[in-house]
Enzyme design. Structure first.
Site, PDB file in Angstrom:
ATOM      1  N   HIS A 474       0.846  -1.137   0.254  1.00  0.00           N
ATOM      2  CA  HIS A 474      -0.319  -0.422  -0.207  1.00  0.00           C
ATOM      3  C   HIS A 474       0.712   1.337   0.224  1.00  0.00           C
ATOM      4  CE1 HIS A 474      -3.076  -2.838   2.299  1.00  0.00           C
ATOM      5  NE2 HIS A 474      -3.641  -2.589   0.465  1.00  0.00           N
TER       6      HIS A 474
HETATM    7  C1  LIG Z   1       1.305  -7.163  -4.988  1.00  0.00           C
HETATM    8  C2  LIG Z   1       0.384  -5.640  -5.054  1.00  0.00           C
HETATM    9  C3  LIG Z   1      -1.041  -6.976  -4.196  1.00  0.00           C
HETATM   10  C4  LIG Z   1      -1.949  -5.713  -3.656  1.00  0.00           C
HETATM   11  N1  LIG Z   1      -2.823  -5.662  -4.003  1.00  0.00           N
HETATM   12  C5  LIG Z   1      -4.348  -5.135  -3.484  1.00  0.00           C
HETATM   13  C6  LIG Z   1      -5.286  -5.641  -3.143  1.00  0.00           C
HETATM   14  O1  LIG Z   1      -6.287  -6.418  -2.634  1.00  0.00           O
HETATM   15  N2  LIG Z   1      -6.479  -4.445  -3.209  1.00  0.00           N
HETATM   16  C7  LIG Z   1      -6.318  -2.974  -3.434  1.00  0.00           C
HETATM   17  O2  LIG Z   1      -7.760  -2.224  -2.577  1.00  0.00           O
HETATM   18  N3  LIG Z   1      -4.993  -2.378  -3.373  1.00  0.00           N
HETATM   19  C8  LIG Z   1      -3.661  -3.917  -3.983  1.00  0.00           C
HETATM   20  N4  LIG Z   1      -3.086  -3.374  -3.504  1.00  0.00           N
HETATM   21  C9  LIG Z   1      -1.984  -1.698  -3.849  1.00  0.00           C
HETATM   22  C10 LIG Z   1      -2.822  -0.648  -4.974  1.00  0.00           C
HETATM   23  O3  LIG Z   1      -2.832  -1.418  -6.437  1.00  0.00           O
HETATM   24  C11 LIG Z   1      -1.979   0.357  -4.881  1.00  0.00           C
HETATM   25  O4  LIG Z   1      -3.331   1.134  -4.368  1.00  0.00           O
HETATM   26  C12 LIG Z   1      -2.862   0.677  -6.329  1.00  0.00           C
HETATM   27  O5  LIG Z   1      -2.346   0.715  -7.685  1.00  0.00           O
HETATM   28  C13 LIG Z   1      -1.888   2.242  -6.623  1.00  0.00           C
HETATM   29  O6  LIG Z   1      -2.363   2.849  -8.304  1.00  0.00           O
HETATM   30  P1  LIG Z   1      -1.221   3.972  -8.600  1.00  0.00           P
HETATM   31  O7  LIG Z   1      -2.243   4.986 -10.145  1.00  0.00           O
HETATM   32  O8  LIG Z   1      -1.207   5.454  -7.918  1.00  0.00           O
HETATM   33  O9  LIG Z   1      -0.001   3.380  -9.053  1.00  0.00           O
HETATM   34  P2  LIG Z   1       0.434   2.068  -9.929  1.00  0.00           P
HETATM   35  O10 LIG Z   1      -0.574   1.243 -10.161  1.00  0.00           O
HETATM   36  O11 LIG Z   1       1.156   1.445  -9.527  1.00  0.00           O
HETATM   37  O12 LIG Z   1       0.250   2.747 -11.879  1.00  0.00           O
HETATM   38  C14 LIG Z   1       2.034   3.401 -11.397  1.00  0.00           C
HETATM   39  C15 LIG Z   1       1.978   3.176 -13.393  1.00  0.00           C
HETATM   40  O13 LIG Z   1       2.835   4.040 -13.459  1.00  0.00           O
HETATM   41  C16 LIG Z   1       4.717   3.883 -14.298  1.00  0.00           C
HETATM   42  N5  LIG Z   1       5.488   4.527 -14.474  1.00  0.00           N
HETATM   43  C17 LIG Z   1       5.205   4.554 -13.151  1.00  0.00           C
HETATM   44  N6  LIG Z   1       6.757   5.699 -13.208  1.00  0.00           N
HETATM   45  C18 LIG Z   1       6.737   5.340 -14.701  1.00  0.00           C
HETATM   46  C19 LIG Z   1       7.585   6.739 -15.262  1.00  0.00           C
HETATM   47  N7  LIG Z   1       8.871   6.559 -15.281  1.00  0.00           N
HETATM   48  N8  LIG Z   1       7.560   6.334 -16.715  1.00  0.00           N
HETATM   49  C20 LIG Z   1       6.323   5.533 -17.420  1.00  0.00           C
HETATM   50  N9  LIG Z   1       5.549   4.854 -16.531  1.00  0.00           N
HETATM   51  C21 LIG Z   1       5.871   4.843 -15.265  1.00  0.00           C
HETATM   52  C22 LIG Z   1       4.108   2.282 -14.188  1.00  0.00           C
HETATM   53  O14 LIG Z   1       4.628   1.464 -14.392  1.00  0.00           O
HETATM   54  C23 LIG Z   1       2.727   1.731 -13.306  1.00  0.00           C
HETATM   55  O15 LIG Z   1       1.882   1.451 -14.727  1.00  0.00           O
HETATM   56  C24 LIG Z   1      -1.627  -4.019  -4.029  1.00  0.00           C
HETATM   57  C25 LIG Z   1      -0.389  -3.662  -5.142  1.00  0.00           C
HETATM   58  C26 LIG Z   1       0.471  -4.728  -5.239  1.00  0.00           C
HETATM   59  C27 LIG Z   1       1.419  -4.236  -5.526  1.00  0.00           C
END
Ligand SMILES: Cc1cc2nc3c(=O)[nH]c(=O)nc-3n(C[C@H](O)[C@H](O)[C@H](O)COP(=O)(O)OP(=O)(O)OC[C@H]3O[C@@H](n4cnc5c(N)ncnc54)[C@H](O)[C@@H]3O)c2cc1C
Length: 542
Positions: A474
């Protein structure tokens, strides 16, 4: 290359934004993602995530810094690197968290982020497939589902919790303010047999629109500025061998949705951050903003497992003929253990005398792992529970170390650094022992195998948690929203002191939500998209 909006990162938040912003056919959007397309079938089979956590191309392969909180271990720190980002590899749990979490965000000065303000955005996002309920939405993109199978072992855990006085809540997303200790079935981001990632739900329908361009396998190096205005980003395609960089211009805004690791990293690579940190990394300061990469938060979990009798568990179902049967069930009926996420039922309990609301989340699975080994199921029937401190006081960092965008930043959530967090972890493990001793489940327990009977005192439990616990994945709060010296974005998610630049993802949370973070991140992106559209309308009208 030019667009009105350039979105960095096609994760949970980035996919929502790409969809919502391209609803207007006159708006051009370019979405840039470091990873590739979500072709791997294991992404779409819910339980497949267990095989993807250390996947070489679908995750970033990050490690957190070795820290006393993890007994000196540098633990793996998986984040998705693929369309859908972490929503393509997560445990599928769909839960919005306590209303009080958002009221707290609002109390910190973030206008429009209290529970009553954010609830419409949770509903807007959701396409709930369960029974009609006012609290859920059913016209959104994100397909969410109740648990379609409710194993006997989890029924026994829920009955045991009720014996301890926890209230059974039929809907874990309907916990009004002031709800006390409770337990219920998890809900999932799943539609039928398939994972409902942000890419599968939000991005897929938007892909057909001619005003959306998606660039995959493209690593954003930094934001381009003209004075204080963000005008685009620099990126490179392919792997480390390619030194050719390209620029994409943003006529209106650059939106960082690169997640709680990626967004502060890209800001720092762009010279936006704490001048001391930037100087140490050899990066010149474009705009001093000391809070970038600070206030980093995560949940930390340590599991407790027991061998059981007279209960069917996944340990048996996952082998031999049993597993063949599960595969058939999955493909012919869309049911069975392959549709399961990280846990099937969850309890929220108060273990600290000073807490106003439940402070520990315990998640349960009808399965157990071999001691010491990672993700290898026991051969005997077993069950597992794991507690995390919902609102940790420990604060960590995500700090750039070099000007090379391919080098991972220093990642350290500083788990269990605060006494309160230590007491909550110990309290959570003791709660699990009380639960497993309650009659409805005790009659099935043969023995506790992890951490085992030798681990008894508070100090021993804490040492066990430090040496064996792990991230709940998280990662959040590293570009905190607020209106003070350490905040990075304002309540419209605009970066302080700069123009044409927003951060919209899990990093803007001022404090991590008590439970899982995917649903809150999608809500943040829905709200961020609405803020961008409002701002554009105001500008047109002016
Ligand atoms: C293994 C795992 C299990 C989880 N289980 C749960 C669950 O069961 N339920 C729940 O609610 N939450 C869960 N979470 C947490 C939840 O998935 C995350 O909080 C949420 O997906 C975060 O979203 P975000 O958009 O902030 O980041 P992300 O979804 O991580 O997206 C960021 C994106 O930006 C891209 N990126 C990063 N840097 C760059 C760059 N420099 N150039 C181009 N692209 C880039 C990455 O590749 C990625 O695709 C889990 C997370 C993980 C990793």
């Amino acid at each position: 290359m030019q667009a009105d909006y350039v979105i960095v990162g096609a994760g949970s938040a980035g996919c929502v934004l790409a969809n919502r912003l391209t609803e207007d056919p006159n708006v051009r959007v370019i979405l840039i993602e470091a990873g590739g397309k979500d072709w791997n079938p294991l992404i779409h089979i819910p339980v497949g995530y267990m095989k993807l956590l250390d996947h070489k191309t679908i995750t970033w392969g990050f490690k957190a810094e070795a820290d006393p909180g993890t007994a000196g271990r540098a633990i793996a720190y998986p984040r998705g690197r693929v369309l859908g980002g972490s929503s393509s590899i997560n445990g599928l749990i769909y839960i919005r968290s306590q209303p009080e979490d958002y009221d707290h965000w609002a109390q910190l000065g973030n206008r429009g982020w209290g529970w009553d303000d954010v609830l419409p955005f949770f509903r807007r996002a959701e396409n709930w497939t369960g029974e009609d309920a006012e609290i859920h939405g059913n016209t959104g993109f994100l397909t969410t589902s109740p648990m379609t199978e409710q194993p006997e072992a989890c029924h026994a855990i829920i009955a045991a919790a009720q014996e301890l006085g926890l209230e059974f809540r039929p809907d874990v997303n309907n916990l009004p303010r002031g709800t006390g200790d409770s337990i219920g079935w998890c809900q999932q981001t799943r539609g039928g047999r398939r994972r409902a990632s942000a890419a599968a739900t939000y991005l897929r329908p938007a892909k057909k629109r001619p005003n959306l361009q998606i660039i995959t396998h493209a690593l954003v190096h930094h934001v381009v500025f003209k004075d204080k205005r963000a005008t685009g980003v620099v990126f490179s395609r392919g792997g480390a061998g390619n030194n050719k960089v390209e620029i994409v211009d943003a006529a209106r805004e650059v939106i960082l949705s690169a997640g709680a690791i990626g967004s502060p990293h890209v800001l720092q690579l762009s010279g936006v951050g704490d001048p001391e940190v930037l100087a140490k990394a050899g990066i010149s300061v474009h705009h001093a903003l000391p809070g970038v990469g600070r206030n980093f938060q995560d949940h930390y979990i340590a599991r407790m497992s027991c061998y059981v009798r007279d209960l069917e568990t996944l340990n048996e179902r996952a082998r031999g003929l049993g597993f063949a049967n599960e595969i058939a069930k999955f493909f012919f009926q869309g049911k069975g253990m392959l549709t399961f996420g990280a846990s099937l039922c969850a309890a929220s309990v108060k273990v600290l005398p000073e807490s106003a609301t439940p402070d520990v989340q315990c998640v349960f699975a009808p399965a157990s792992y071999k001691p010491g080994l990672i993700r290898k199921l026991d051969e005997r029937p077993g069950i597992t529970g794991g507690p995390w401190q919902m609102r940790p006081l420990s604060r960590g960092h995500v700090l750039v170390r070099t000007p090379d965008p391919r080098e991972q930043p220093a990642i350290n959530p500083r788990y269990l650094a605060e006494d309160t967090d230590q007491r909550a972890m110990v309290g959570g493990l003791k709660f699990l022992r009380r639960l497993f001793a309650a009659p409805a489940i005790a009659k099935h327990i043969i023995a506790e195998n992890v951490p085992g009977p030798d681990v008894q005192s508070d100090d021993e439990l804490l040492d066990y948690a430090r040496a064996n616990g792990s991230t709940v994945y998280h990662a959040s709060c590293s570009c905190m929203m607020g209106d003070h010296a350490m905040s990075v974005v304002d309540d419209q998610l605009r970066v302080h002191g700069l123009e044409g630049l927003r951060v919209i993802d899990a990093s803007v949370m001022p404090a991590v939500t008590s439970t899982n973070t995917n649903a809150p991140t999608i809500m943040i992106a829905e709200k961020g998209a609405a803020a961008i559209k409002d701002a554009a309308r105001e500008q047109m009208a002016a």
